[in-house]
Design a protein around this motif. Structure first.
Motif, PDB file in Angstrom:
ATOM      1  N   HIS A 102      -1.836 -24.151  -1.279  1.00 41.10           N
ATOM      2  CA  HIS A 102      -0.388 -24.348  -1.178  1.00 41.10           C
ATOM      3  C   HIS A 102       0.262 -24.436  -2.559  1.00 41.10           C
ATOM      4  CE1 HIS A 102       3.416 -25.594   0.505  1.00 41.10           C
ATOM      5  NE2 HIS A 102       3.419 -26.658  -0.288  1.00 41.10           N
ATOM      6  N   LEU A 103      -0.373 -25.145  -3.485  1.00 36.94           N
ATOM      7  CA  LEU A 103       0.204 -25.284  -4.822  1.00 36.94           C
ATOM      8  C   LEU A 103       0.274 -23.947  -5.541  1.00 36.94           C
ATOM      9  CD1 LEU A 103      -1.500 -28.593  -6.038  1.00 36.94           C
ATOM     10  CD2 LEU A 103       0.827 -28.287  -5.173  1.00 36.94           C
ATOM     11  N   LEU A 104      -0.760 -23.139  -5.422  1.00 40.55           N
ATOM     12  CA  LEU A 104      -0.747 -21.834  -6.072  1.00 40.55           C
ATOM     13  C   LEU A 104       0.334 -20.926  -5.482  1.00 40.55           C
ATOM     14  CD1 LEU A 104      -4.580 -21.092  -6.388  1.00 40.55           C
ATOM     15  CD2 LEU A 104      -3.023 -21.820  -8.197  1.00 40.55           C
ATOM     16  N   CYS A 105       0.621 -21.088  -4.188  1.00 40.86           N
ATOM     17  CA  CYS A 105       1.645 -20.255  -3.556  1.00 40.86           C
ATOM     18  C   CYS A 105       3.048 -20.655  -3.976  1.00 40.86           C
ATOM     19  CB  CYS A 105       1.536 -20.336  -2.033  1.00 40.86           C
ATOM     20  SG  CYS A 105       0.108 -19.498  -1.335  1.00 40.86           S
ATOM     21  N   THR A 106       3.302 -21.946  -4.111  1.00 38.00           N
ATOM     22  CA  THR A 106       4.667 -22.432  -4.337  1.00 38.00           C
ATOM     23  C   THR A 106       4.977 -22.716  -5.791  1.00 38.00           C
ATOM     24  OG1 THR A 106       3.892 -24.683  -3.867  1.00 38.00           O
ATOM     25  CG2 THR A 106       4.800 -23.420  -2.033  1.00 38.00           C
ATOM     26  N   ASN A 107       3.975 -22.784  -6.644  1.00 37.52           N
ATOM     27  CA  ASN A 107       4.223 -23.118  -8.047  1.00 37.52           C
ATOM     28  C   ASN A 107       4.942 -21.974  -8.744  1.00 37.52           C
ATOM     29  OD1 ASN A 107       3.842 -24.597 -10.598  1.00 37.52           O
ATOM     30  ND2 ASN A 107       2.487 -22.886 -11.094  1.00 37.52           N
TER      31      ASN A 107
ATOM     32  N   THR B  27       7.921 -15.709  -4.335  1.00 40.86           N
ATOM     33  CA  THR B  27       6.977 -16.526  -3.577  1.00 40.86           C
ATOM     34  C   THR B  27       6.155 -15.683  -2.615  1.00 40.86           C
ATOM     35  OG1 THR B  27       8.464 -18.423  -3.734  1.00 40.86           O
ATOM     36  CG2 THR B  27       6.766 -18.505  -2.040  1.00 40.86           C
ATOM     37  N   ILE B  28       6.767 -14.674  -1.999  1.00 43.04           N
ATOM     38  CA  ILE B  28       6.038 -13.849  -1.039  1.00 43.04           C
ATOM     39  C   ILE B  28       4.912 -13.078  -1.731  1.00 43.04           C
ATOM     40  CG2 ILE B  28       7.665 -11.928  -1.284  1.00 43.04           C
ATOM     41  CD1 ILE B  28       5.781 -12.929   1.905  1.00 43.04           C
ATOM     42  N   ASP B  29       5.147 -12.615  -2.959  1.00 40.27           N
ATOM     43  CA  ASP B  29       4.088 -11.930  -3.700  1.00 40.27           C
ATOM     44  C   ASP B  29       2.966 -12.886  -4.067  1.00 40.27           C
ATOM     45  OD1 ASP B  29       5.462  -9.591  -3.520  1.00 40.27           O
ATOM     46  OD2 ASP B  29       6.284  -9.636  -5.550  1.00 40.27           O
ATOM     47  N   ARG B  30       3.330 -14.122  -4.429  1.00 46.98           N
ATOM     48  CA  ARG B  30       2.303 -15.114  -4.759  1.00 46.98           C
ATOM     49  C   ARG B  30       1.490 -15.482  -3.525  1.00 46.98           C
ATOM     50  NH1 ARG B  30       5.887 -17.706  -8.152  1.00 46.98           N
ATOM     51  NH2 ARG B  30       6.411 -19.182  -6.510  1.00 46.98           N
TER      52      ARG B  30
ATOM     53  N   LEU C 129       0.818 -13.640  -0.950  1.00 47.30           N
ATOM     54  CA  LEU C 129      -0.110 -12.557  -0.627  1.00 47.30           C
ATOM     55  C   LEU C 129      -1.246 -12.499  -1.637  1.00 47.30           C
ATOM     56  CD1 LEU C 129      -0.628 -10.314   1.353  1.00 47.30           C
ATOM     57  CD2 LEU C 129       0.824  -8.808   0.008  1.00 47.30           C
ATOM     58  N   LEU C 130      -0.943 -12.786  -2.909  1.00 45.82           N
ATOM     59  CA  LEU C 130      -1.970 -12.800  -3.946  1.00 45.82           C
ATOM     60  C   LEU C 130      -2.977 -13.930  -3.711  1.00 45.82           C
ATOM     61  CD1 LEU C 130      -2.870 -11.467  -6.621  1.00 45.82           C
ATOM     62  CD2 LEU C 130      -1.434 -13.116  -7.826  1.00 45.82           C
ATOM     63  N   VAL C 131      -2.488 -15.103  -3.322  1.00 44.61           N
ATOM     64  CA  VAL C 131      -3.376 -16.239  -3.059  1.00 44.61           C
ATOM     65  C   VAL C 131      -4.206 -15.999  -1.803  1.00 44.61           C
ATOM     66  CG1 VAL C 131      -3.429 -18.694  -2.471  1.00 44.61           C
ATOM     67  CG2 VAL C 131      -1.906 -17.877  -4.278  1.00 44.61           C
ATOM     68  N   ALA C 132      -3.606 -15.346  -0.803  1.00 41.39           N
ATOM     69  CA  ALA C 132      -4.377 -15.014   0.404  1.00 41.39           C
ATOM     70  C   ALA C 132      -5.543 -14.099   0.068  1.00 41.39           C
ATOM     71  CB  ALA C 132      -3.467 -14.364   1.443  1.00 41.39           C
ATOM     72  N   ASN C 133      -5.315 -13.147  -0.838  1.00 41.43           N
ATOM     73  CA  ASN C 133      -6.408 -12.278  -1.282  1.00 41.43           C
ATOM     74  C   ASN C 133      -7.410 -13.042  -2.131  1.00 41.43           C
ATOM     75  OD1 ASN C 133      -5.276 -10.011  -0.039  1.00 41.43           O
ATOM     76  ND2 ASN C 133      -4.024  -9.525  -1.819  1.00 41.43           N
TER      77      ASN C 133
ATOM     78  N   PRO D  65      -8.295 -13.656   5.837  1.00 43.29           N
ATOM     79  CA  PRO D  65      -7.775 -12.496   6.566  1.00 43.29           C
ATOM     80  C   PRO D  65      -6.539 -12.810   7.402  1.00 43.29           C
ATOM     81  CG  PRO D  65      -9.839 -13.262   7.534  1.00 43.29           C
ATOM     82  CD  PRO D  65      -9.647 -14.019   6.266  1.00 43.29           C
ATOM     83  N   TRP D  66      -6.460 -14.037   7.953  1.00 41.81           N
ATOM     84  CA  TRP D  66      -5.294 -14.364   8.771  1.00 41.81           C
ATOM     85  C   TRP D  66      -4.024 -14.401   7.916  1.00 41.81           C
ATOM     86  CZ3 TRP D  66      -1.221 -17.641   9.401  1.00 41.81           C
ATOM     87  CH2 TRP D  66      -0.611 -17.647  10.657  1.00 41.81           C
ATOM     88  N   GLU D  67      -4.084 -15.064   6.775  1.00 41.75           N
ATOM     89  CA  GLU D  67      -2.896 -15.133   5.921  1.00 41.75           C
ATOM     90  C   GLU D  67      -2.597 -13.788   5.273  1.00 41.75           C
ATOM     91  OE1 GLU D  67      -1.903 -18.255   3.436  1.00 41.75           O
ATOM     92  OE2 GLU D  67      -2.645 -19.861   4.725  1.00 41.75           O
ATOM     93  N   GLN D  68      -3.601 -12.984   5.001  1.00 42.38           N
ATOM     94  CA  GLN D  68      -3.330 -11.642   4.493  1.00 42.38           C
ATOM     95  C   GLN D  68      -2.493 -10.854   5.486  1.00 42.38           C
ATOM     96  OE1 GLN D  68      -7.235 -10.089   3.783  1.00 42.38           O
ATOM     97  NE2 GLN D  68      -7.467 -11.080   1.800  1.00 42.38           N
TER      98      GLN D  68
END
Length: 1154
Positions: A823-828, A869-872, A874-878, A883-886
């Motif tokens: 979560h932190l990596l996605c929102t930071n 944020t949407i790019d982050r 997707l990057l963190v999901a990878n 696979p679900w979050e991707q």
């Protein structure tokens, strides 16, 4: 350096064939004998090796990771395995523990899969031989339901070989039998299937190479010339599925030459991209079937110069297949669309003249075949679902081969012609090989133990002598091979360590004519350089076989024991023979050096007082020099000579004590035999204790200081080896029998633990102490096992292992920490170092910094520099291989760009694949179904399949073709008159759509039809007068939810209130009634632009962090500027406070929401 229990895998068993699976985290699991091996392909290391019983593993399946991961459903490594006797185990791979164990009587397992679900699935579908399908709850080990498929009027029970579940419709499954396919349409985790499944056979559409004319649509209007020619070329290949009822039996099969046996079928699988398609794999061809029209819609042929297909993998990230051939060749085939077909689909009025009938896949990538050594075969093949570019092949000798495909080549446009002949750029390079030692039996020897002098540089090295003459050096700390050297030309009989970097090995070939003399080979091996020097090379004649080597504790002397001749004493400093005992000496059965050494110092020719050393170790520098170099002379001031003692027993059970000093050997004492004991097989000295074992399984312990003897009758087979554990004051002993192993405490005269074959273990070939409290065993199943002293378990939790992590691994973190870091990596929005400063928990701060340090620098820069944020996300999901979050963030990103405009310079979205099915955009959805409808139109041969085409043409507003199909129906069909009237009605309504009175009558008729159960006919009428929104509501009222969405996608506008209402009702139905896919309702709402409602559903389902991230993304795209619910942010603040990041939640309240 603390060793842990582990199993080092070797060669495989034939029963391990196809027992392999690769998970989304990039870990490869495969069966090796009775073990499950977990391999990290990036580091080429075995992370875990688990074993419960000693039966061969036949199936392994990773639990699917396609669900939303939260604190309650964390990242984990759960695996199901089945052995040859029918035992099924559910493993926690991280802890190396069995969560549950179950079986169905004495039934063996033919196949098993995890039940597909968008939640954390705990359900396992198992085929118990021959025809039993069972759904197991893996948490409790109980059966949810069990059904036996016993078809009537069938003489022999048909065994099921494979089961697959439809990824688009979880209620559909297919069973592959020996001669047929069985379709299950009511697959459910709650209710038992009714057993009234449909059974199908494969049939040719022609006999004697002459096409059979269709009987039910013989008056259909001929297609255009191009289609006719294409269809004629495929007539010889065309196959169809025919349904077999209860009356169908083997006599019918033999009477009909059209039925094609499925005995040669290798595999079946659902097409992962296109709905309603399955693939049936034969050795020389792959048939693509449409399940709605029961016809072949494509054929992939194996090239004439290629080996037969072995198995195929359907890619989920692109429309492609990865095929593995029997020769070891790998080929990749991409979907090919002709330019004329693409143009036809994009034009308003699609013309069949330019349409290519069959699904075609072109060969775009392939590898060279590799040569298999003698007695080696291909065992398993697998593709990594992580990115579908890594391929693994396992051979029966235990080698694991990896290929890596360049993802650029897989993204080649499907309409570009590629010439593969002679194109080296399209070849798949071999990425790496993980080697294993040659097959057992082995002889093993542990390196000198760790001491106060060598503890800084000491490594737990194990020397392994193999039957093919190789010497393998293992590092037991991580189970990796340090060296593998081809030394001898025959079976290695033994190895001894001269120093930490030098080995002495001997080998001989057993004479085939029964002679007792052999040619002994002895080599000195320098491990670091790999240099090999012959030892005792002056002996060039046959002699008695060597039994063993005994090296003194100071590494100064070597005794070579022969089977039928006296031993030889060698000086290891000068590598010269000191003495060869005369032939009259008795035959020695067991010998060992005493650890008590007297060192005499001579200064200026005067003898000083002796110094007694216990287990002393001389400098290893002299032993590391080549044999041809002269010995370094001692200094002029001081010379040293050591007196060393050894004890041996002969065939008359006499015990002899000798000492060696310099080049002098002298007898000290002889102890008369103990007539109560049998002939000794091995003895060992340590401190004041002499331990020996005999052929009757009796252990003798003699206290030299007290001159007391004690014997223990183990009541087992003859003793082969006895060894004291290393370490001062450690008097635990390892005893190797023909039928197992014992561990004894000699001081307490107590047996600590025991292993007995076949009750407890695989047959043991050899054993040694790996450390002061660990035992290493070489087993007959080609595996090396390291046990604790209790001899209970040979595997350990990853928590106690030293794993060199080079990438972020969420499954090695606790659930709370992994969820927080994601979560932190996605929102930071900023540097990662600034993020860590906001942490209020010091311990948590250090842990997160450690995990962040494992992230690649390029990814770190992307996370820091990306403001979207949407790019982050997707990057963190990878990064987390989720696979679900991707899938979630790809869909969200596509529709955020569709319904909003980014203010943070977000990268353009990737077009959605057809695998998103009902969630793809309108234009893509229409093209997919137009192509599918035209293909079905060309291929259809029955009235039921033509009905699909007519419905689709009406929904696609291709009414002219629908009318034509209705008029071309067979006059002998009962529905002929009705079809003609329906054609007239549709044609009339298309020309007079503005007449309200006629529309009213048509609507009334349609409503009455639907009320009386004629839903399809009523929906068709409503579509002809453009009342599609009402048609969708009627379909939903009759529980045909997916068909209502299908119609809405084709006939309603994307931003219309009617379309949004259809999607909302479908989402609410999923949320309320779905057993496995409740969060799928949020995806449905996102696909129609209802982001606010999607956020509310995510929050209500407990996905608070996901809801917050989606809310931030919507704000950045200017969607739904209203304030969000107060409860969501209250829950979010409470969650972040529990993590120690309350300041971040408060920042969002003040900067994001306001």
């Amino acid at each position: 350096m603390n060793l842990v229990s582990r199993i080092i895998p070797g060669a495989l068993n034939n029963a391990n064939k196809d027992a392999i699976d690769w998970n989304s985290h990039g870990l490869l699991a495969y069966g090796c004998q009775s073990c499950i091996v977990i391999l990290d392909p990036q580091s080429f290391r075995v992370l875990q090796c688990m074993e419960k019983y000693h039966e061969q593993i036949v199936k392994v399946k990773w639990a699917p990771d396609n669900f939303y991961h939260s604190i309650d459903d964390p990242y984990n490594l759960k695996l199901a395995s089945a052995d040859i006797t029918g035992n099924i185990f559910i493993w926690d791979v991280y802890k190396s523990s069995v969560q549950s164990e179950f079986r169905d009587g004495n039934k063996t397992v033919s196949d098993m899969i995890w039940y597909l679900s968008d939640s954390n699935s705990q359900l396992l579908i198992v085929i118990h031989s021959p025809n039993i399908v069972t759904l197991w709850n893996t948490q409790t080990g109980t059966k949810l339901w069990r059904i036996v498929y016993d078809h009537e009027r069938q003489r022999e029970t048909e065994a099921f070989l494979q089961i697959i579940q439809d990824p688009f419709n979880h209620q559909r499954a297919i069973l592959l039998g020996q001669s047929s396919l069985t379709f299950i349409e009511d697959f459910s985790p709650v209710n038992t299937p009714n057993g009234q499944s449909r059974r199908f056979y494969i049939s040719n559409t022609q006999n004697n190479n002459k096409p059979n004319p269709p009987t039910n649509h013989s008056k259909r209007t001929p297609l255009t010339t191009s289609i006719t020619s294409t269809s004629t070329q495929l007539t010889a290949r065309l196959k169809t599925i025919i349904e077999g009822g209860g009356e169908h039996n083997k006599q019918d099969d033999q009477a009909s030459s059209a039925v094609v046996s499925l005995n040669d079928c290798i595999q079946i699988l659902f097409h992962p991209i296109h709905r309603h398609l399955i693939l049936i794999v034969y050795p020389r061809e792959i048939l693509i079937f449409d399940l709605q029209i029961l016809q072949t819609v494509g054929t992939i042929l194996c090239e004439k110069n290629s080996a037969a297909f072995y198995k195929i993998y359907g890619c989920c990230r692109r429309d492609a297949f990865i095929c593995f051939h029997e020769s070891g060749t790998i080929s990749v085939r991409n979907r090919h669309l002709e330019n004329s077909t693409i143009t036809a689909l994009q034009s308003p009025n699609c013309s069949l003249n330019d349409f290519v009938i069959d699904l075609t896949y072109d060969l775009v990538y392939y590898s060279d075949p590799f040569r298999l050594v003698k007695n080696t075969r291909i065992c398993s093949f697998c593709v990594s679902p992580k990115d579908e570019t890594a391929i693994s092949v396992i051979l029966t000798d235990g080698k694991v081969l990896f290929w890596n495909i360049d993802s650029k080549d897989l993204s080649i446009p499907s309409n570009i012609e590629i010439n593969n002949e002679g194109n080296n750029g399209n070849r798949i390079p071999l990425g790496g090989v993980m080697f294993t030692p040659p097959p057992a039996p082995y002889t093993i020897q542990m390196c000198p133990p760790m001491t106060a002098k060598n503890y800084k540089d000491w490594k737990p090295l194990l020397a392994l002598g193999c039957t093919n003459g190789d010497i393998v050096i293992y590092n037991l700390h991580d189970g990796t091979i340090q060296r593998q050297l081809a030394v001898h030309s025959c079976t290695v009989r033994g190895v001894v360590w001269l120093s930490s970097q030098m080995l002495l090995s001997w080998a001989y070939q057993t004479p085939s004519d029964g002679r007792l003399s052999v040619r002994n080979e002895i080599f000195m091996i320098h491990i670091q350089s790999g240099r090999q020097e012959p030892f005792r090379s002056e002996i060039n004649h046959d002699e008695s076989p060597i039994d063993s080597f005994k090296v003194s504790h100071t590494r100064n002397y070597l005794i070579i024991l022969f089977r039928d001749q006296p031993f030889e004493l060698w000086d290891l400093k000068t590598f010269t023979l000191i003495r060869r005992l005369p032939k009259k000496c008795p035959r020695i059965l067991a010998l060992d050096w005493s650890p008590n050494v007297l060192v005499m110092k001579k200064a200026l020719g005067e003898l000083q007082s002796p110094t007694k050393l216990n287990s002393s170790t001389e400098s290893e520098q002299d032993l590391n020099r080549p044999l041809n170099e002269p010995e370094t002379s001692p200094t002029d001031h001081e010379k040293k000579s050591s007196r060393e003692n050894f004890i041996f027993t002969d065939e008359y059970n006499l015990l002899y004590h000798f000492y060696v000093e310099g080049r002098t050997i002298k007898e000290v004492a002889t102890v008369p035999p103990d007539h109560s004991s049998s002939a000794a097989t091995d003895l060992v000295l340590k401190g004041d204790y002499l331990l020996s074992g005999d052929v009757d399984g009796i252990i003798q312990v003699f206290n030299i200081k007290l001159k007391q003897s004690k014997s223990f009758n183990t009541k087992r087979s003859p003793i082969r080896k006895v060894r004291f554990a290393p370490g001062k004051g450690n008097y635990r002993a390892f005893v190797l029998f023909n039928d197992g192993v014992d561990v004894w405490d000699i001081r307490d005269r107590d047996r600590i633990s025991t292993l007995k074959y076949p009750r407890d273990t695989i047959q043991v070939n050899d054993g040694e102490w790996a450390s002061s409290d660990k035992i290493v065993l070489a087993c007959s199943d080609h595996c090396i096992r390291i046990y604790e002293m209790n001899l209970v378990d040979s595997s350990s939790s990853m928590e106690f292992q030293t794993i060199q992590q080079t990438t972020l691994s969420p499954y090695l973190m606790s659930a709370r920490h992994a969820n927080l870091l994601k979560h932190l990596l996605c929102t930071n929005n900023g540097s990662l170092s600034d993020l860590m400063k906001k942490c209020e928990d010091t311990n948590l701060n250090g842990l997160l910094e450690k995990e962040i340090s494992k992230i690649d620098n390029e990814i770190k820069n992307s996370l820091t520099n990306t403001t979207s944020t949407i790019d982050r996300c997707l990057l963190v999901a990878n990064l987390f291989n989720d696979p679900w979050e991707q899938r979630f963030w790809r869909l969200t990103k596509y529709y955020l760009h569709e319904y909003g405009s980014s203010t943070e310079n977000s990268t353009p979205p990737v077009p959605l694949l057809p695998s998103y099915d009902l969630l793809v955009d309108f234009k893509t959805f229409e093209q997919i179904h137009l192509e599918r409808t035209i293909r079905r139109d060309i291929k259809s041969s029955t009235s039921s399949s033509l009905t699909y085409c007519i419905d689709s043409y009406i929904a696609l507003k291709q009414t002219d073709r629908a009318v034509q199909l209705l008029l071309d129906s067979d006059p002998n069909d009962d529905t002929y008159a009705l079809n003609c009237i329906k054609a007239c009605l549709i044609s009339t309504m298309q020309k007079q759509t503005t007449e309200t009175s006629k529309n009213t009558v048509t609507k009334l008729v349609a409503t009455n039809l639907i009320a009386n159960g004629k839903v399809d006919e009523g929906v068709q009428l409503l579509c002809t007068i453009d009342l599609c929104a009402e048609a969708c509501r009627y379909l939903q009222d009759h529980n045909q939810w997916e068909r209502s969405v299908w119609l809405a996608k084709l006939r309603l506008k994307s931003n219309s209130t009617e379309y949004i209402d259809v999607m909302k009702r479908w989402s609410e139905y999923i949320r309320q009634y779905s057993q496995t896919s409740k969060l799928h309702s949020a995806l449905v709402l996102i696909s129609c632009g209802q982001f606010r409602r999607a956020i509310e559903i995510l929050h209500n389902q407990g996905a608070t962090e996901l809801a917050i991230r989606l809310f931030i993304c919507c704000k950045q795209f200017g969607i739904d500027d209203g304030t969000i619910g107060q409860k969501l942010f209250d829950d979010y603040i409470d969650l972040m406070q529990s993590f120690g990041f309350a300041s971040i939640a408060n920042d969002y309240r003040t900067t994001v929401v306001v």
